[in-house]
Write a protein that holds these residues in place. Structure first.
Motif, PDB file in Angstrom:
ATOM      1  N   GLY A  76       0.806  -1.206   0.000  1.00  0.00           N
ATOM      2  CA  GLY A  76       0.000   0.000   0.000  1.00  0.00           C
ATOM      3  C   GLY A  76       0.839   1.255   0.000  1.00  0.00           C
ATOM      4  N   ILE A  77       2.121   1.104  -0.354  1.00  0.00           N
ATOM      5  CA  ILE A  77       3.084   2.201  -0.350  1.00  0.00           C
ATOM      6  C   ILE A  77       3.614   2.396  -1.766  1.00  0.00           C
ATOM      7  CG2 ILE A  77       5.388   2.888   0.456  1.00  0.00           C
ATOM      8  CD1 ILE A  77       4.755   1.480   3.091  1.00  0.00           C
ATOM      9  N   PRO A  78       3.653   3.627  -2.286  1.00  0.00           N
ATOM     10  CA  PRO A  78       4.187   3.825  -3.636  1.00  0.00           C
ATOM     11  C   PRO A  78       5.702   3.616  -3.667  1.00  0.00           C
ATOM     12  CG  PRO A  78       3.664   5.934  -2.614  1.00  0.00           C
ATOM     13  CD  PRO A  78       3.149   4.886  -1.682  1.00  0.00           C
ATOM     14  N   PRO A  79       6.206   2.804  -4.594  1.00  0.00           N
ATOM     15  CA  PRO A  79       7.659   2.666  -4.738  1.00  0.00           C
ATOM     16  C   PRO A  79       8.256   3.974  -5.238  1.00  0.00           C
ATOM     17  CG  PRO A  79       6.525   1.551  -6.530  1.00  0.00           C
ATOM     18  CD  PRO A  79       5.472   1.992  -5.565  1.00  0.00           C
ATOM     19  N   MET A  80       9.455   4.305  -4.753  1.00  0.00           N
ATOM     20  CA  MET A  80      10.067   5.587  -5.097  1.00  0.00           C
ATOM     21  C   MET A  80      11.469   5.448  -5.675  1.00  0.00           C
ATOM     22  SD  MET A  80       8.921   7.760  -1.736  1.00  0.00           S
ATOM     23  CE  MET A  80       7.199   8.018  -1.319  1.00  0.00           C
ATOM     24  N   TRP A  81      12.255   4.500  -5.150  1.00  0.00           N
ATOM     25  CA  TRP A  81      13.654   4.400  -5.537  1.00  0.00           C
ATOM     26  C   TRP A  81      14.041   2.953  -5.806  1.00  0.00           C
ATOM     27  CZ3 TRP A  81      12.485   6.533  -0.538  1.00  0.00           C
ATOM     28  CH2 TRP A  81      12.315   7.921  -0.547  1.00  0.00           C
ATOM     29  N   LEU A  82      14.991   2.774  -6.725  1.00  0.00           N
ATOM     30  CA  LEU A  82      15.510   1.451  -7.073  1.00  0.00           C
ATOM     31  C   LEU A  82      17.030   1.476  -7.133  1.00  0.00           C
ATOM     32  CD1 LEU A  82      13.373  -0.039 -10.011  1.00  0.00           C
ATOM     33  CD2 LEU A  82      13.993  -1.242  -7.913  1.00  0.00           C
ATOM     34  N   SER A  83      17.649   0.436  -6.606  1.00  0.00           N
ATOM     35  CA  SER A  83      19.079   0.200  -6.789  1.00  0.00           C
ATOM     36  C   SER A  83      19.218  -1.161  -7.452  1.00  0.00           C
ATOM     37  CB  SER A  83      19.807   0.226  -5.439  1.00  0.00           C
ATOM     38  OG  SER A  83      21.192   0.002  -5.611  1.00  0.00           O
ATOM     39  N   ILE A  84      19.926  -1.219  -8.589  1.00  0.00           N
ATOM     40  CA  ILE A  84      19.959  -2.449  -9.388  1.00  0.00           C
ATOM     41  C   ILE A  84      21.400  -2.874  -9.668  1.00  0.00           C
ATOM     42  CG2 ILE A  84      19.238  -3.563 -11.536  1.00  0.00           C
ATOM     43  CD1 ILE A  84      16.977  -1.553 -11.739  1.00  0.00           C
ATOM     44  N   ALA A  85      21.712  -4.124  -9.347  1.00  0.00           N
ATOM     45  CA  ALA A  85      22.990  -4.728  -9.718  1.00  0.00           C
ATOM     46  C   ALA A  85      22.761  -5.599 -10.949  1.00  0.00           C
ATOM     47  CB  ALA A  85      23.546  -5.566  -8.572  1.00  0.00           C
ATOM     48  N   LEU A  86      23.553  -5.386 -11.992  1.00  0.00           N
ATOM     49  CA  LEU A  86      23.472  -6.164 -13.229  1.00  0.00           C
ATOM     50  C   LEU A  86      24.744  -6.980 -13.389  1.00  0.00           C
ATOM     51  CD1 LEU A  86      22.087  -3.389 -15.619  1.00  0.00           C
ATOM     52  CD2 LEU A  86      20.788  -5.257 -14.575  1.00  0.00           C
ATOM     53  N   LEU A  87      24.576  -8.283 -13.527  1.00  0.00           N
ATOM     54  CA  LEU A  87      25.706  -9.194 -13.717  1.00  0.00           C
ATOM     55  C   LEU A  87      25.568  -9.878 -15.064  1.00  0.00           C
ATOM     56  CD1 LEU A  87      25.736 -10.875 -10.171  1.00  0.00           C
ATOM     57  CD2 LEU A  87      26.992  -8.835 -10.927  1.00  0.00           C
ATOM     58  N   PHE A  88      26.615  -9.778 -15.900  1.00  0.00           N
ATOM     59  CA  PHE A  88      26.589 -10.346 -17.242  1.00  0.00           C
ATOM     60  C   PHE A  88      27.734 -11.345 -17.413  1.00  0.00           C
ATOM     61  CE2 PHE A  88      24.648  -6.144 -17.688  1.00  0.00           C
ATOM     62  CZ  PHE A  88      23.486  -6.442 -18.392  1.00  0.00           C
ATOM     63  N   PRO A  89      27.502 -12.443 -18.134  1.00  0.00           N
ATOM     64  CA  PRO A  89      28.593 -13.385 -18.421  1.00  0.00           C
ATOM     65  C   PRO A  89      29.590 -12.782 -19.415  1.00  0.00           C
ATOM     66  CG  PRO A  89      26.582 -14.056 -19.548  1.00  0.00           C
ATOM     67  CD  PRO A  89      26.208 -12.902 -18.673  1.00  0.00           C
ATOM     68  N   PRO A  90      30.789 -13.328 -19.501  1.00  0.00           N
ATOM     69  CA  PRO A  90      31.860 -12.732 -20.318  1.00  0.00           C
ATOM     70  C   PRO A  90      31.525 -12.549 -21.795  1.00  0.00           C
ATOM     71  CG  PRO A  90      32.775 -14.308 -18.785  1.00  0.00           C
ATOM     72  CD  PRO A  90      31.282 -14.450 -18.678  1.00  0.00           C
ATOM     73  N   GLU A  91      30.657 -13.393 -22.356  1.00  0.00           N
ATOM     74  CA  GLU A  91      30.368 -13.299 -23.788  1.00  0.00           C
ATOM     75  C   GLU A  91      29.385 -12.176 -24.129  1.00  0.00           C
ATOM     76  OE1 GLU A  91      27.632 -16.537 -22.069  1.00  0.00           O
ATOM     77  OE2 GLU A  91      29.717 -15.848 -21.834  1.00  0.00           O
ATOM     78  N   THR A  92      28.900 -11.448 -23.136  1.00  0.00           N
ATOM     79  CA  THR A  92      27.933 -10.364 -23.361  1.00  0.00           C
ATOM     80  C   THR A  92      28.559  -9.209 -24.135  1.00  0.00           C
ATOM     81  OG1 THR A  92      26.855 -10.911 -21.263  1.00  0.00           O
ATOM     82  CG2 THR A  92      26.332  -8.771 -22.238  1.00  0.00           C
ATOM     83  N   ASP A  93      27.802  -8.655 -25.096  1.00  0.00           N
ATOM     84  CA  ASP A  93      28.294  -7.459 -25.786  1.00  0.00           C
ATOM     85  C   ASP A  93      27.448  -6.250 -25.374  1.00  0.00           C
ATOM     86  OD1 ASP A  93      25.908  -7.481 -27.286  1.00  0.00           O
ATOM     87  OD2 ASP A  93      26.836  -8.595 -28.928  1.00  0.00           O
ATOM     88  N   GLU A  94      27.814  -5.079 -25.854  1.00  0.00           N
ATOM     89  CA  GLU A  94      27.153  -3.843 -25.437  1.00  0.00           C
ATOM     90  C   GLU A  94      25.696  -3.770 -25.897  1.00  0.00           C
ATOM     91  OE1 GLU A  94      29.212  -0.277 -26.378  1.00  0.00           O
ATOM     92  OE2 GLU A  94      31.042  -0.844 -25.319  1.00  0.00           O
ATOM     93  N   THR A  95      25.355  -4.540 -26.938  1.00  0.00           N
ATOM     94  CA  THR A  95      23.979  -4.504 -27.445  1.00  0.00           C
ATOM     95  C   THR A  95      22.987  -4.922 -26.372  1.00  0.00           C
ATOM     96  OG1 THR A  95      24.759  -5.016 -29.674  1.00  0.00           O
ATOM     97  CG2 THR A  95      22.422  -5.355 -29.235  1.00  0.00           C
ATOM     98  N   LEU A  96      23.307  -5.995 -25.645  1.00  0.00           N
ATOM     99  CA  LEU A  96      22.408  -6.459 -24.588  1.00  0.00           C
ATOM    100  C   LEU A  96      22.369  -5.458 -23.435  1.00  0.00           C
ATOM    101  CD1 LEU A  96      20.497  -8.530 -23.411  1.00  0.00           C
ATOM    102  CD2 LEU A  96      22.477  -9.772 -22.503  1.00  0.00           C
ATOM    103  N   LEU A  97      23.515  -4.935 -23.037  1.00  0.00           N
ATOM    104  CA  LEU A  97      23.545  -3.931 -21.971  1.00  0.00           C
ATOM    105  C   LEU A  97      22.686  -2.728 -22.353  1.00  0.00           C
ATOM    106  CD1 LEU A  97      24.628  -2.754 -19.318  1.00  0.00           C
ATOM    107  CD2 LEU A  97      26.638  -1.951 -20.602  1.00  0.00           C
ATOM    108  N   ASP A  98      22.790  -2.318 -23.605  1.00  0.00           N
ATOM    109  CA  ASP A  98      22.004  -1.185 -24.103  1.00  0.00           C
ATOM    110  C   ASP A  98      20.512  -1.471 -23.987  1.00  0.00           C
ATOM    111  OD1 ASP A  98      21.453   1.282 -25.457  1.00  0.00           O
ATOM    112  OD2 ASP A  98      21.234   0.177 -27.329  1.00  0.00           O
ATOM    113  N   GLU A  99      20.079  -2.664 -24.405  1.00  0.00           N
ATOM    114  CA  GLU A  99      18.669  -3.019 -24.367  1.00  0.00           C
ATOM    115  C   GLU A  99      18.159  -3.107 -22.923  1.00  0.00           C
ATOM    116  OE1 GLU A  99      14.851  -3.815 -25.428  1.00  0.00           O
ATOM    117  OE2 GLU A  99      16.492  -3.079 -26.680  1.00  0.00           O
ATOM    118  N   VAL A 100      18.924  -3.727 -22.042  1.00  0.00           N
ATOM    119  CA  VAL A 100      18.503  -3.882 -20.647  1.00  0.00           C
ATOM    120  C   VAL A 100      18.340  -2.525 -19.975  1.00  0.00           C
ATOM    121  CG1 VAL A 100      19.193  -4.726 -18.363  1.00  0.00           C
ATOM    122  CG2 VAL A 100      19.438  -6.205 -20.367  1.00  0.00           C
ATOM    123  N   THR A 101      19.305  -1.645 -20.161  1.00  0.00           N
ATOM    124  CA  THR A 101      19.217  -0.346 -19.496  1.00  0.00           C
ATOM    125  C   THR A 101      18.125   0.540 -20.103  1.00  0.00           C
ATOM    126  OG1 THR A 101      21.062   0.483 -20.854  1.00  0.00           O
ATOM    127  CG2 THR A 101      21.584  -0.360 -18.651  1.00  0.00           C
TER     128      THR A 101
END
Length: 304
Positions: A76-101
């Motif tokens: 019953g409380i409106p969410p206001m703030w988020l802190s997010i940790a993103l972990l990617f495996p070594p084969e990840t390229d910037e395209t996926l990071l771009d889409e996720v963010t």
């Protein structure tokens, strides 16, 4: 241990009794079914919750916002703030990071939440992208999962299994096509990703409900069990009243999944006193949100 939620008896034995120093301002801490901790700030209540997101790659950013903020909204409380940790495996390229963010930014703007911190890393510790998100909100009052009372009516919104259906339609589209699911069904299921937030209905019912809950892993069945466990009651459900969209039913059937026992973010489970039912229905209709009365809260049966 098996994949999935840790059994309640193990949680009680190995997790919940190891909570560090006691603090009197902690009103609600770790417990079965409780969606978010509640901290007394003196006239205001802070709700805080952390969720890992690992079930989807293509919807990772959206889910990293919607899933944890749902757990604040059902207080019953409106969410206001988020802190997010993103972990990617070594084969990840910037395209996926771009889409996720991009997804994180869009979803956070939709629910009026600021991203205030986190961490982004490429690591061999994970085999697929993972998001770990902490949501925070502050309000004047709060609702707990443990508030359900005998006689209350049980409401659900939207469709059981809708989160799973959206993931199957996006991350496993080719497999679904091979299983005979047509493109129209997949397109409808993909749209369900936009309905994963319960913010609107949760805040609309906050002054009426005795308890609210966000069924994620384990689905509707587990969510109802958690309300019953936390509240010390039983819940009687009419399965024919549970909403399951056609596209959800088709996809879950094709993949051998029970829609009542699978990821169901976007569904709000709420218990309401009988005299609040009409008002609740009017508010949900005004929002244009599908809903159903699926059961009733009853006392726990006692054996002689």
């Amino acid at each position: 241990m098996k994949i999935g939620k840790i059994p309640p008896d193990v949680l009680e034995r190995l997790v919940f009794n190891r909570r560090g120093a006691p603090r009197r301002e902690v009103l609600v801490g770790p417990a079965i079914g409780e969606d978010a901790a509640i901290i007394d700030l003196g006239g205001y209540y802070l709700a805080i919750h952390t969720d890992p997101i690992s079930g989807s790659i293509k919807l990772l950013g959206y889910l990293a916002v919607y899933v944890p903020t749902n757990d604040i909204a059902v207080r019953g409380i409106p969410p206001m703030w988020l802190s997010i940790a993103l972990l990617f495996p070594p084969e990840t390229d910037e395209t996926l990071l771009d889409e996720v963010t991009k997804q994180i930014d869009l979803a956070a703007r939709e629910v009026n939440v600021a991203i205030v911190g986190g961490h982004t890393e490429v690591t061999s510790a994970v085999g697929r992208p993972v998001a770990i998100a902490t949501a925070i909100g502050v309000g004047r009052r709060y609702i707990s999962t443990s508030g359900a009372k005998p006689g209350d009516v049980v409401f659900m919104t939207k469709s059981a299994g809708q989160e799973t259906a959206s993931i199957l339609a996006t991350d496993f589209e080719n497999e679904a096509l091979k299983k005979g699911i047509n493109k129209e069904v997949l397109d409808r299921a993909k749209e369900l990703a936009k309905a994963v937030s319960v913010l609107r209905e949760a805040l609309a019912l906050a002054d009426l409900a005795t308890s609210m809950h966000d069924p994620t892993e384990g689905g509707i069945a587990n969510g109802l069990a958690e309300i019953a466990y936390a509240s010390g009651v039983s819940i009687e459900v009419d399965p024919s009243k549970v909403i399951v969209y056609r596209e959800v039913e088709e996809l879950c059937s094709a993949f051998g999944i029970d829609p009542l026992e699978t990821l169901s973010s976007g569904v709000l489970l709420a218990t309401l006193p009988p005299d609040s039912v009409q008002e609740a229905e009017e508010r949900l209709k005004k929002l244009g949100i599908p809903y159903s009365q699926i059961g009733r809260v009853t006392p726990v049966a006692t054996s002689l």
